[in-house]
Every structure is written in C-alpha cells, then in structure tokens.
Write a protein that holds these residues in place. Sequence first.
Motif, PDB file in Angstrom:
ATOM      1  N   ILE A 157       7.041   1.882  -7.452  1.00 34.13           N
ATOM      2  CA  ILE A 157       7.932   3.035  -7.607  1.00 34.13           C
ATOM      3  C   ILE A 157       7.316   4.012  -8.597  1.00 34.13           C
ATOM      4  N   TYR A 158       7.434   5.290  -8.263  1.00 34.18           N
ATOM      5  CA  TYR A 158       6.933   6.333  -9.168  1.00 34.18           C
ATOM      6  C   TYR A 158       8.070   7.273  -9.563  1.00 34.18           C
ATOM      7  N   VAL A 159       8.107   7.622 -10.869  1.00 31.23           N
ATOM      8  CA  VAL A 159       9.011   8.667 -11.375  1.00 31.23           C
ATOM      9  C   VAL A 159       8.203   9.555 -12.319  1.00 31.23           C
ATOM     10  N   SER A 160       8.461  10.852 -12.280  1.00 29.96           N
ATOM     11  CA  SER A 160       7.702  11.782 -13.127  1.00 29.96           C
ATOM     12  C   SER A 160       8.018  11.583 -14.603  1.00 29.96           C
TER      13      SER A 160
ATOM     14  N   LYS B  80       0.811  -1.222   0.000  1.00 23.25           N
ATOM     15  CA  LYS B  80       0.000   0.000   0.000  1.00 23.25           C
ATOM     16  C   LYS B  80       0.851   1.281   0.000  1.00 23.25           C
ATOM     17  N   THR B  81       2.127   1.158  -0.360  1.00 27.32           N
ATOM     18  CA  THR B  81       3.029   2.315  -0.324  1.00 27.32           C
ATOM     19  C   THR B  81       3.629   2.560  -1.700  1.00 27.32           C
ATOM     20  N   LEU B  82       3.528   3.807  -2.153  1.00 26.78           N
ATOM     21  CA  LEU B  82       4.139   4.221  -3.419  1.00 26.78           C
ATOM     22  C   LEU B  82       5.430   4.976  -3.094  1.00 26.78           C
ATOM     23  N   HIS B  83       6.539   4.514  -3.650  1.00 24.12           N
ATOM     24  CA  HIS B  83       7.846   5.102  -3.388  1.00 24.12           C
ATOM     25  C   HIS B  83       8.187   6.082  -4.510  1.00 24.12           C
ATOM     26  N   ILE B  84       8.210   7.368  -4.171  1.00 27.68           N
ATOM     27  CA  ILE B  84       8.392   8.442  -5.153  1.00 27.68           C
ATOM     28  C   ILE B  84       9.872   8.793  -5.236  1.00 27.68           C
ATOM     29  N   TYR B  85      10.479   8.588  -6.410  1.00 31.64           N
ATOM     30  CA  TYR B  85      11.904   8.899  -6.604  1.00 31.64           C
ATOM     31  C   TYR B  85      12.026  10.214  -7.372  1.00 31.64           C
ATOM     32  N   THR B  86      12.777  11.176  -6.803  1.00 30.60           N
ATOM     33  CA  THR B  86      12.956  12.482  -7.449  1.00 30.60           C
ATOM     34  C   THR B  86      14.445  12.764  -7.626  1.00 30.60           C
ATOM     35  N   ARG B  87      14.775  13.425  -8.739  1.00 29.40           N
ATOM     36  CA  ARG B  87      16.174  13.744  -9.036  1.00 29.40           C
ATOM     37  C   ARG B  87      16.244  14.861 -10.070  1.00 29.40           C
TER      38      ARG B  87
ATOM     39  N   SER C 175      -0.315   8.889  -5.880  1.00 30.95           N
ATOM     40  CA  SER C 175      -0.532   8.001  -4.735  1.00 30.95           C
ATOM     41  C   SER C 175      -1.944   8.158  -4.175  1.00 30.95           C
ATOM     42  N   LYS C 176      -2.496   9.394  -4.202  1.00 26.20           N
ATOM     43  CA  LYS C 176      -3.866   9.612  -3.725  1.00 26.20           C
ATOM     44  C   LYS C 176      -4.872   8.937  -4.632  1.00 26.20           C
TER      45      LYS C 176
ATOM     46  N   TYR D 114       2.609   7.187   0.734  1.00 25.81           N
ATOM     47  CA  TYR D 114       3.764   7.486  -0.118  1.00 25.81           C
ATOM     48  C   TYR D 114       5.006   7.741   0.731  1.00 25.81           C
ATOM     49  N   VAL D 115       6.157   7.452   0.124  1.00 28.39           N
ATOM     50  CA  VAL D 115       7.466   7.740   0.707  1.00 28.39           C
ATOM     51  C   VAL D 115       8.301   8.401  -0.381  1.00 28.39           C
ATOM     52  N   VAL D 116       8.922   9.541  -0.045  1.00 26.89           N
ATOM     53  CA  VAL D 116       9.706  10.286  -1.034  1.00 26.89           C
ATOM     54  C   VAL D 116      11.189   9.948  -0.879  1.00 26.89           C
ATOM     55  N   TRP D 117      11.792   9.574  -1.999  1.00 24.32           N
ATOM     56  CA  TRP D 117      13.237   9.313  -2.057  1.00 24.32           C
ATOM     57  C   TRP D 117      13.868  10.430  -2.898  1.00 24.32           C
ATOM     58  N   ASN D 118      14.414  11.412  -2.232  1.00 23.84           N
ATOM     59  CA  ASN D 118      14.960  12.584  -2.932  1.00 23.84           C
ATOM     60  C   ASN D 118      16.472  12.440  -3.134  1.00 23.84           C
TER      61      ASN D 118
END
Length: 418
Positions: free
Chosen positions: A82-85, A8-15, A39-40, A46-50
Amino acid sequence: MSKKDTDKTLHIYTRVSTSSQEKKGMSLQNQRMKGIEVSKRLGMKYVVWNEGSKSSYTDTLSTRRVMMDLMEGVRRGEVKYIYVSDIDRLSRKDGSWYILMNHFTEYGVILYVSEGNKYDITDHLDKLMLKVVGSFSQFDNEQRTKRFQDNKIRKFCDGYYVHGTTPFGFDKKIVGKGKKLVENKVNGKIVRKMYSMFSKGKTIKEIQEYLLQEKIRSPRGNMVWGQQQIINILRNEHYIGKVTFTDNRDGRVYGGKCKRLVDDRTWFEVQQRWVDYNEIMKQKSRQTHDYLLTSLLYCGVCGYVCRGVKHKRTYRNIDYCGSKDEKWRSPHYDKCDRVKSKSVNIDRLDDLVWTTYLETLKDSHILREQVKKSLLDDGKQTELGIKKQIKEKQIEKKEEEKRLHSLQRKRMEIMGWW
C-alpha cells in the motif's frame, strides 16, 4: 487477483479532507502521480483507490467506503503493498489509526510513504518508526489547524469577513489583506423590500409570490424561493450590521460589524411580528378546521393567539386563549389570567363580524365613492372601459358566491346538518 499479481501490485490510496479540495484542488492528482512514480521505481503495477473527500477527523472508518474495501482486500490476501503520499492520509484519529495498524500487521502489509519510504509493519523497528512518524504528522496537522483557526479569528477581529457563504444582498470586496462585506445595490433593495413587506403584514407566501412575479432569483439561482430561505433572511442579523464568529474549539463567540442594510425600526417590527407569525403558523399546522377569524383573534389579557374548537359531545363551540394549551410545553406561556380571559361562541361571533362587514360595504358612502373613482380611473372614464370593469366584477362576484356556498356547506358538515 492471483498471488503472483498481488506480489507485483502497489495499491495507491488517495484522499482529501474537503469537497472543495476534491473539486478545485490538485491534491488527489498529485497523490496519484507520486504513487505511480514509486510503483515504476519498484517495478510494480499499480491500482488507485480514490476515496475522494472524506475527513479523517469527523468521518469514521465505516463511512470511508474505499478504505473499507481496501481493508477487505487485505483480509482476502489480494492487497499486500500500500502506498500513501503522507501517513495522515490513512487516519488522523488515534482509534482509527490503531485499527488500521493492527489489521495491516495481522496480514503482513508493507507500507510505502512519501517518496517510497518502506515500512514493514511486521518488523518491530519499522512499526515503532511508523508510530513515531504518525505521531509527528498528527501533531504537525493539529498545530497547522490551530494556526489556521487563530489567524481566522485575528482577521475577523480586524474587521474582515471570514465566513464562506456571502449573505444575499452583499458582495465580498478585497480590502487590504482580506475581504469585507459591501452592499450589492440591486439585491440590497430587494432585502429592504422583503423586510418592509413582512413588517406591514405580508406573509412569507406573499413575499415568495412577489419574488417569483418580479423574476428575482434566489441566492442559489432558482426562480422559486424556498420559504425557509426567506425566513433566514428575515432573521439574519447581518442586515443590521452584526456579524458573529464562533470558535468551534471552545465555543467562544466573537462579535463584529458589517454594512447595515435595514434600519432598527424595521428590524424591530419584523422581529416582533415574527413571534406572532410563528405561533400562527404552528397553530394552522395543528388545526383541522378553518374558521372565519382564524389567526385574527388575540386574548385580551395575555395577547396570545386564540384557538377555535368545535366538539359536539362536550357542547364546545368556542374561541379561547391558546396559551392554556401551551402550559405543558413551557411555563413561559402560563401567564394568562384564567378568570379574566373569556371565550366566545364561534358561530355568533362569525355571524356578527360577517354581517357587520357586509353592511359596511353596502352602506358606506366613502367606500362607494372609492370604488366609483377606481372604476372610472381604470376605465379612463369611457363607456367601454366601465362595461369591461362591470363584467370583471360580475365574474368576481360569481366566484365569491361559489366560495361562500362551499364554506356554508363545510360549516353544515361540521355541525352535522348535512
């Protein structure tokens, strides 16, 4: 993290690619907000990986610490979604891309891209589509980079300044569709002063002390200038109106012009002196003893800086042409005639020079008159002022006598007499 939370967790990767994008841009915030919206819609936490600023072209996966931690979470079964824009947030290099895809495939990762497009990497069709999307994204970025570089070269050839750092002594001024270098009236005078001082025999250390005394700040705003900063200014062709731009794709160098701050004669004198000064600094860094005429003697045949050596066992006590020691470094130095080039005895030459110097100061009528005039001018021809000057000179004399005694003692230690 439990299996229930993992599902139930979406891991958001930003760079982003550069530090300026991280500090001044809004890309990281936009990537984060897009991921939260997805994620909504999916009804997930959600968890953000910056990652911050890391270039996917030049940086390897091993230097991208957040991505390595994310991959480790995948391996432990804590990360499944995992999510990436954009797909190129993962990587733009083929090698890194295939490593990530194989790792995600092995552990059954589901990837969400852009507005929430879902790619199940374990599904062959989704995997194929992901490869196609990734290839198009990489091609689009390469074309965008090429257009940006071509536009930069075009502007440079049109006379605009496209470099990021503005050299000390200049300002950037918007002219037409770009920026050009114009002289900063205050700093431009400082640059010319630095060139003038060095061309007239001042050292880098003396220029550094002058800048500190005048409270002139460095290009970075520091009160104390680094010696390398001064050297870079004295070697920079911007100050004679020459600007270059190198295309990092093929190494081609383009030439341009800008406002000139230093005339050709001063520039030539500085560059000529810089050759000798550089050799003197190298010699000083290697020598272990100080001699009276260090860095003041030059070979009469080739013009290279002389070196001193004292060695009791081989009975050597001479100043000789330093180019002999440079032969192994480069054939450029092997030009001195070994027959015509003569060495001299250090002690005899030092004594001769020092005695002549003292006699000149003692017997010179012109020097005495100059000192007298200086004392009278500084003291404004008053008895109190003259007494003050005499006292200061007596103090200076005592300090010089102490320094002379110290040098004599060092000399005796070197010769083994102490």
